[in-house]
Design an enzyme around this catalytic site. Sequence first.
Site, PDB file in Angstrom:
ATOM      1  N   ALA A 206       0.906  -1.016  -0.072  1.00  0.00           N
ATOM      2  CA  ALA A 206      -0.026  -0.042   0.158  1.00  0.00           C
ATOM      3  C   ALA A 206       0.950   1.267   0.034  1.00  0.00           C
ATOM      4  CB  ALA A 206      -0.793   0.139   1.150  1.00  0.00           C
ATOM      5  N   ASN A 207       0.349   2.247   0.401  1.00  0.00           N
ATOM      6  CA  ASN A 207       0.836   3.688   0.092  1.00  0.00           C
ATOM      7  C   ASN A 207       0.379   4.459   1.229  1.00  0.00           C
ATOM      8  OD1 ASN A 207      -0.866   5.397  -1.042  1.00  0.00           O
ATOM      9  ND2 ASN A 207      -0.599   4.151  -2.708  1.00  0.00           N
TER      10      ASN A 207
END
Length: 394
Positions: A206-207
């Site tokens: 993810a980020n």
Amino acid sequence: MLHGKNILLVISGSIAAYKALELARLLRKAGATAHAVLTAGGARFVTKEALAGITGQRVHDDLWAAEAEIGHIRLARLPDAVVVAPASADLLAKMAHGLADDLASTVLLATRAPVLVAPAMNPAMWEHPATRANLAALRARGVAVVGPGEGAMAEPESGPGRLSEPAEIFTAIAALLAPAGPLVGRHAVVTSGPTHEPIDPVRYIANRSSGKQGHAIAGALAALGARVTLVSGPVVQPDPRGVTVVRVETAREMLAACEAALPADIAVMAAAVADWRVAREADQKLKKQPGAAAPTLEMALNPDILATVSAHAQRPRLVVGFAAETETVVQHAVAKRARKGCDWIVANDVSGDVMGGDANAVHLVTAAGVEDWPRMPKADVAARLAQRIAEDMA
Ligand code: CTP
């Protein structure tokens, strides 16, 4: 018009409270869900049972019981509009002064939904300077008022103070919820948040995107009257008011949801889409083998949603992309605009505290050039961008 809407009816003490039953019936007939909150005074004139029967919903009358069932904050957040009918002089005074000593007044203080009041009281109470001042304060805060009418009242007295008829209150609710603004009739697709790209059933890539900026833009476009489809990756942001939210996890799901949402007039791609996914997602959790080396993840390229929508047969008239950069922000954004085929790029420097933070300093890159906007809260960036979009669509 009211179909699918949640309306919270607050019923306070007045002999006219029986009209709330008819109002609840009209709302239900129109396809809305009416939820009722009864004050102690209201309960002297209509029963919980009658209200529950007509609304088909549990009726809330006790702050502490409601707390256990749903919580006053959720009750305040759930409705599209709060309607106080009848609104007694006492409840209007509490609202004007921000008192919160029972369920009705607490919900009214906690809600962000539009509020409509339908006053009902004795003419002398209605004309009293205290009531006049309370009404003026509420109106100044954006509370809508319907009535009261004039005519014969329960007391041997007549004059202003009579609760408006249910049909009139119903029309006022419809007017309160009618979309208005320069983007009425326009459909906007907005992406927001990160994407999650699975490694195995328990792990993902993810980020740091929080979805704050994208969600604020969706809300700002809806506030200008647009019909908004918000395609969101996993975030903890509350759904913006008046927006249809489609929840997705991966980039490929986000693309599919965006294409399914077309046709649209406007697309704003604010999501931080993962550029790569893991080529082969493991069916079972990857296990650590004693003595074995750490696994190597093979990556595959994700579809570019912005580029795909920009080149789509049903391309929205205005396509806006974002550019998250950590260096030579404007230069990269100008190149990105050309590469992705979108009309505008909102470029921001994410090397500082922008991701997850509340403020943003952006540059708007259009065919006409580059505008540098000052650092401002993300909500203000959203409002300004929505305004620019409305001007462009006009
Ligand atoms: N975007 C997208 N689909 C992707 C990647 C990005 O729709 N697979 C969109 C983003 O929503 C944003 C814009 O493209 O509106 C630019 O995103 P950004 O991450 O800044 O650019 P990248 O395409 O990743 O380019 P680079 O890696 O060169 O910065």
